[in-house]
Design an enzyme around this catalytic site. Sequence first.
Site, PDB file in Angstrom:
ATOM      1  N   ARG A  10     109.098   2.894 128.114  1.00  0.00           N
ATOM      2  CA  ARG A  10     108.667   1.565 127.158  1.00  0.00           C
ATOM      3  C   ARG A  10     109.851   0.712 126.927  1.00  0.00           C
ATOM      4  NH1 ARG A  10     104.523   3.786 129.232  1.00  0.00           N
ATOM      5  NH2 ARG A  10     102.394   3.763 128.161  1.00  0.00           N
ATOM      6  N   SER A  48      98.120   1.433 123.034  1.00  0.00           N
ATOM      7  CA  SER A  48      98.855   2.172 122.299  1.00  0.00           C
ATOM      8  C   SER A  48      99.742   1.347 121.241  1.00  0.00           C
ATOM      9  CB  SER A  48      99.870   2.993 122.868  1.00  0.00           C
ATOM     10  OG  SER A  48      99.179   3.834 123.713  1.00  0.00           O
ATOM     11  N   GLU A  72     105.008   0.119 119.548  1.00  0.00           N
ATOM     12  CA  GLU A  72     105.172  -0.441 120.933  1.00  0.00           C
ATOM     13  C   GLU A  72     104.981  -1.672 121.080  1.00  0.00           C
ATOM     14  OE1 GLU A  72     102.750  -0.409 124.589  1.00  0.00           O
ATOM     15  OE2 GLU A  72     103.104   1.425 124.525  1.00  0.00           O
TER      16      GLU A  72
HETATM   17  P1  FAD Z   1     102.014 -10.279 126.544  1.00  0.00           P
HETATM   18  O1  FAD Z   1     101.601  -9.506 125.333  1.00  0.00           O
HETATM   19  O2  FAD Z   1     101.589 -11.664 126.957  1.00  0.00           O
HETATM   20  O3  FAD Z   1     103.754 -10.266 126.186  1.00  0.00           O
HETATM   21  C1  FAD Z   1     104.255  -9.098 125.833  1.00  0.00           C
HETATM   22  C2  FAD Z   1     105.547  -9.339 125.660  1.00  0.00           C
HETATM   23  O4  FAD Z   1     106.316  -9.809 127.005  1.00  0.00           O
HETATM   24  C3  FAD Z   1     105.996 -10.802 124.646  1.00  0.00           C
HETATM   25  O5  FAD Z   1     107.419 -10.255 123.937  1.00  0.00           O
HETATM   26  C4  FAD Z   1     106.195 -11.765 125.598  1.00  0.00           C
HETATM   27  O6  FAD Z   1     106.927 -12.930 125.236  1.00  0.00           O
HETATM   28  C5  FAD Z   1     106.918 -11.077 126.879  1.00  0.00           C
HETATM   29  N1  FAD Z   1     106.723 -11.721 128.217  1.00  0.00           N
HETATM   30  C6  FAD Z   1     105.591 -11.940 128.753  1.00  0.00           C
HETATM   31  N2  FAD Z   1     105.444 -12.491 130.033  1.00  0.00           N
HETATM   32  C7  FAD Z   1     106.831 -12.791 130.184  1.00  0.00           C
HETATM   33  C8  FAD Z   1     107.791 -13.355 130.941  1.00  0.00           C
HETATM   34  N3  FAD Z   1     107.225 -13.745 132.116  1.00  0.00           N
HETATM   35  N4  FAD Z   1     108.995 -13.652 130.682  1.00  0.00           N
HETATM   36  C9  FAD Z   1     109.554 -13.054 129.869  1.00  0.00           C
HETATM   37  N5  FAD Z   1     108.987 -12.440 128.727  1.00  0.00           N
HETATM   38  C10 FAD Z   1     107.580 -12.293 129.025  1.00  0.00           C
HETATM   39  N6  FAD Z   1     100.827  -0.599 128.616  1.00  0.00           N
HETATM   40  C11 FAD Z   1     101.295   0.366 129.346  1.00  0.00           C
HETATM   41  O7  FAD Z   1     102.569   0.525 129.447  1.00  0.00           O
HETATM   42  N7  FAD Z   1     100.653   1.459 129.826  1.00  0.00           N
HETATM   43  C12 FAD Z   1      99.122   1.415 129.399  1.00  0.00           C
HETATM   44  O8  FAD Z   1      98.690   2.374 129.999  1.00  0.00           O
HETATM   45  C13 FAD Z   1      98.682   0.464 128.748  1.00  0.00           C
HETATM   46  N8  FAD Z   1      97.288   0.391 128.366  1.00  0.00           N
HETATM   47  C14 FAD Z   1      96.903  -0.514 127.693  1.00  0.00           C
HETATM   48  C15 FAD Z   1      95.371  -0.890 127.297  1.00  0.00           C
HETATM   49  C16 FAD Z   1      94.692  -1.804 126.581  1.00  0.00           C
HETATM   50  C17 FAD Z   1      93.301  -1.740 126.415  1.00  0.00           C
HETATM   51  C18 FAD Z   1      95.658  -2.958 126.083  1.00  0.00           C
HETATM   52  C19 FAD Z   1      95.038  -4.093 125.505  1.00  0.00           C
HETATM   53  C20 FAD Z   1      96.876  -2.713 126.527  1.00  0.00           C
HETATM   54  C21 FAD Z   1      97.836  -1.803 127.227  1.00  0.00           C
HETATM   55  N9  FAD Z   1      98.690  -1.602 127.347  1.00  0.00           N
HETATM   56  C22 FAD Z   1      99.498  -0.634 128.092  1.00  0.00           C
HETATM   57  C23 FAD Z   1      99.929  -2.417 127.102  1.00  0.00           C
HETATM   58  C24 FAD Z   1      99.915  -3.894 127.927  1.00  0.00           C
HETATM   59  O9  FAD Z   1      98.852  -3.938 128.693  1.00  0.00           O
HETATM   60  C25 FAD Z   1     101.331  -4.015 128.522  1.00  0.00           C
HETATM   61  O10 FAD Z   1     102.430  -4.078 127.757  1.00  0.00           O
HETATM   62  C26 FAD Z   1     101.067  -5.342 129.389  1.00  0.00           C
HETATM   63  O11 FAD Z   1     102.469  -5.370 130.285  1.00  0.00           O
HETATM   64  C27 FAD Z   1     101.464  -6.714 128.631  1.00  0.00           C
HETATM   65  O12 FAD Z   1     101.231  -7.784 129.631  1.00  0.00           O
HETATM   66  P2  FAD Z   1     101.041  -9.188 128.836  1.00  0.00           P
HETATM   67  O13 FAD Z   1     100.934 -10.217 130.158  1.00  0.00           O
HETATM   68  O14 FAD Z   1      99.694  -9.338 128.130  1.00  0.00           O
HETATM   69  O15 FAD Z   1     102.143  -9.349 128.016  1.00  0.00           O
HETATM   70  N1  EPU Z   2      95.022  13.109 121.363  1.00  0.00           N
HETATM   71  C1  EPU Z   2      94.883  13.400 120.083  1.00  0.00           C
HETATM   72  N2  EPU Z   2      94.002  12.511 119.521  1.00  0.00           N
HETATM   73  C2  EPU Z   2      93.548  11.429 119.941  1.00  0.00           C
HETATM   74  C3  EPU Z   2      94.049  10.975 121.375  1.00  0.00           C
HETATM   75  C4  EPU Z   2      94.882  11.844 121.961  1.00  0.00           C
HETATM   76  O1  EPU Z   2      95.269  14.544 119.773  1.00  0.00           O
HETATM   77  O2  EPU Z   2      92.714  10.687 119.458  1.00  0.00           O
HETATM   78  C5  EPU Z   2      96.185  13.954 122.086  1.00  0.00           C
HETATM   79  C6  EPU Z   2      95.495  14.956 123.053  1.00  0.00           C
HETATM   80  O3  EPU Z   2      95.893  16.030 123.022  1.00  0.00           O
HETATM   81  C7  EPU Z   2      95.910  14.310 124.435  1.00  0.00           C
HETATM   82  C8  EPU Z   2      97.378  13.770 124.005  1.00  0.00           C
HETATM   83  O4  EPU Z   2      97.204  13.135 122.791  1.00  0.00           O
HETATM   84  O5  EPU Z   2      96.122  15.207 125.296  1.00  0.00           O
HETATM   85  C9  EPU Z   2      97.700  12.378 125.049  1.00  0.00           C
HETATM   86  O6  EPU Z   2      96.749  11.673 124.916  1.00  0.00           O
HETATM   87  P1  EPU Z   2      96.448  10.197 126.156  1.00  0.00           P
HETATM   88  O7  EPU Z   2      96.354  10.912 127.427  1.00  0.00           O
HETATM   89  O8  EPU Z   2      95.280   9.613 125.631  1.00  0.00           O
HETATM   90  O9  EPU Z   2      97.662   9.724 126.224  1.00  0.00           O
HETATM   91  P2  EPU Z   2      98.673   8.949 125.092  1.00  0.00           P
HETATM   92  O10 EPU Z   2      99.871   9.803 125.117  1.00  0.00           O
HETATM   93  O11 EPU Z   2      97.988   8.747 123.773  1.00  0.00           O
HETATM   94  C10 EPU Z   2      99.941   7.610 126.809  1.00  0.00           C
HETATM   95  C11 EPU Z   2     100.357   6.018 126.694  1.00  0.00           C
HETATM   96  C12 EPU Z   2      99.496   5.153 127.188  1.00  0.00           C
HETATM   97  C13 EPU Z   2      98.789   5.548 128.730  1.00  0.00           C
HETATM   98  C14 EPU Z   2      98.405   7.027 128.785  1.00  0.00           C
HETATM   99  C15 EPU Z   2      98.050   7.764 130.001  1.00  0.00           C
HETATM  100  C16 EPU Z   2     102.051   5.732 125.460  1.00  0.00           C
HETATM  101  C17 EPU Z   2     102.615   4.986 123.967  1.00  0.00           C
HETATM  102  N3  EPU Z   2     100.836   5.489 125.444  1.00  0.00           N
HETATM  103  O12 EPU Z   2      98.899   7.507 125.812  1.00  0.00           O
HETATM  104  O13 EPU Z   2      99.646   3.788 127.540  1.00  0.00           O
HETATM  105  O14 EPU Z   2      97.696   4.887 129.169  1.00  0.00           O
HETATM  106  O15 EPU Z   2      99.540   7.975 128.031  1.00  0.00           O
HETATM  107  O16 EPU Z   2      99.275   7.865 130.684  1.00  0.00           O
HETATM  108  O17 EPU Z   2     103.115   6.186 125.924  1.00  0.00           O
HETATM  109  C18 EPU Z   2     100.076   1.815 126.262  1.00  0.00           C
HETATM  110  O18 EPU Z   2     101.024   1.882 126.250  1.00  0.00           O
HETATM  111  O19 EPU Z   2      99.534   0.783 125.580  1.00  0.00           O
HETATM  112  C19 EPU Z   2      99.057   2.674 126.738  1.00  0.00           C
HETATM  113  C20 EPU Z   2      97.712   2.849 126.484  1.00  0.00           C
END
Ligand code: FAD
Ligand code: EPU
Length: 339
Positions: A165, A239, A335
């Site tokens: 990240r 997250s 994050e």
């Molecule tokens: P924004 O929120 O619009 O911007 C984020 C940051 O990047 C800001 O600081 C902004 O200024 C900057 N930025 C954006 N675009 C540019 C650009 N073109 N040039 C320079 N700076 C820029 N993330 C994960 O890694 N894994 C996941 O599994 C994951 N699951 C998610 C699930 C949900 C339901 C949600 C809501 C979010 C999740 N995220 C996850 C976080 C998010 O989706 C990612 O970080 C995504 O890449 C953000 O993109 P955005 O375009 O919305 O960025």
């Molecule tokens: N768990 C709990 N309680 C909960 C949820 C999960 O105890 O309420 C424990 C369980 O043991 C589970 C473990 O946490 O096995 C991991 O949970 P999960 O698989 O849901 O993944 P996570 O570690 O919580 C990370 C990323 C996610 C990504 C998933 C799948 C980070 C900060 N988050 O979540 O990314 O989608 O793995 O790879 O690394 C994001 O960055 O926004 C994001 C959603």
Amino acid sequence: MKILENISLKPYNTFGIDAKAKRFASFSNIDELAELLADTQAGKKSDHFVLGGGSNILFTKDFDGTVLKNELKGIELVHEDEHYLFVKAAAGETWHQFVLHCIEHNYAGLENLSLIPGNVGASPMQNIGAYGVEIKDVFHSLEAYHIKDKKIIQFTHNDCEFGYRESVFKRKYKNQFVILDVTFRLSKHPVFHTSYGAIQQEIDAMGVKELSIKAISDAVIRIRQSKLPDPAEIGNAGSFFKNPQISKSKFNSLKEKFPGIVGFELPGGDVKLAAAWLIEQCGWKGFRDGDAGVHTKQALVLVNYKNASGNEIFHISEKVIASVKEKFDIDLEREVNII
Ligand code: FAD
Ligand code: EPU
């Protein structure tokens, strides 16, 4: 190019926070971006903020500057060889639509990253990752506009200094560049990543006979939909905290005290803890105060049920950090970008 004034950012962030932007403008080519930046930079008149899909930000106050909404579009196959396809996507493309485009064309590598909200341009910012894959695994290069020098600079994989990240754009080059496009090195011969989490189980449950990138994408989508709140229904930014990485010895001593602790050993020997488990153990899962809370199914996700302010969400995050520190002596790091 229209510059709007005093507009609500509620539709532009997945937390659904009703902060206001003093000025707001979209750009769909580099000239427009350059013009807008020149205007905001002139005499340091005001600050600017580059907005993608707004899915990784929390507004805790009104933004007293210009929000620049990225609308750069286009997907192009720029080169291919025997093994790889080099696909360039403009920063304003929707991430999941781009992933689906690649799956449709049989370009392998992004399938585990299905359904992550946001735009292509933000994907290298924090090296997005899910289900065993991070974009650093498929990243080739990117082009970014240097705001001060008004020049387009190319970044290679090494230049980006990707980590969990993390990238240079979140650290040493924070607010210095606007990412314009990203080129991915995708594969003609897929390597299936099904060992992470419940992917294989989901694929079996789906009755898939022959594994494919489409099947993996479908499985990831189903898992994500079962765990994570849909921002269209409940405001959130995924997250809220990173999963903390600690030494093996610290993990072992925590394990003696908390035998159920969830951690995964990393290649170097350190252990990545599941922050969700730590937060749940502190009693936060399902917590709600007014419209701000902690998701009922995933303790790592803070939520806005309707009209919470960014500060109310931030306040919960502070209390979560303090209680995890007190109970486990672990420092949680946010994050989500706090604005
Ligand atoms: P924004 O929120 O619009 O911007 C984020 C940051 O990047 C800001 O600081 C902004 O200024 C900057 N930025 C954006 N675009 C540019 C650009 N073109 N040039 C320079 N700076 C820029 N993330 C994960 O890694 N894994 C996941 O599994 C994951 N699951 C998610 C699930 C949900 C339901 C949600 C809501 C979010 C999740 N995220 C996850 C976080 C998010 O989706 C990612 O970080 C995504 O890449 C953000 O993109 P955005 O375009 O919305 O960025
Ligand atoms: N768990 C709990 N309680 C909960 C949820 C999960 O105890 O309420 C424990 C369980 O043991 C589970 C473990 O946490 O096995 C991991 O949970 P999960 O698989 O849901 O993944 P996570 O570690 O919580 C990370 C990323 C996610 C990504 C998933 C799948 C980070 C900060 N988050 O979540 O990314 O989608 O793995 O790879 O690394 C994001 O960055 O926004 C994001 C959603």
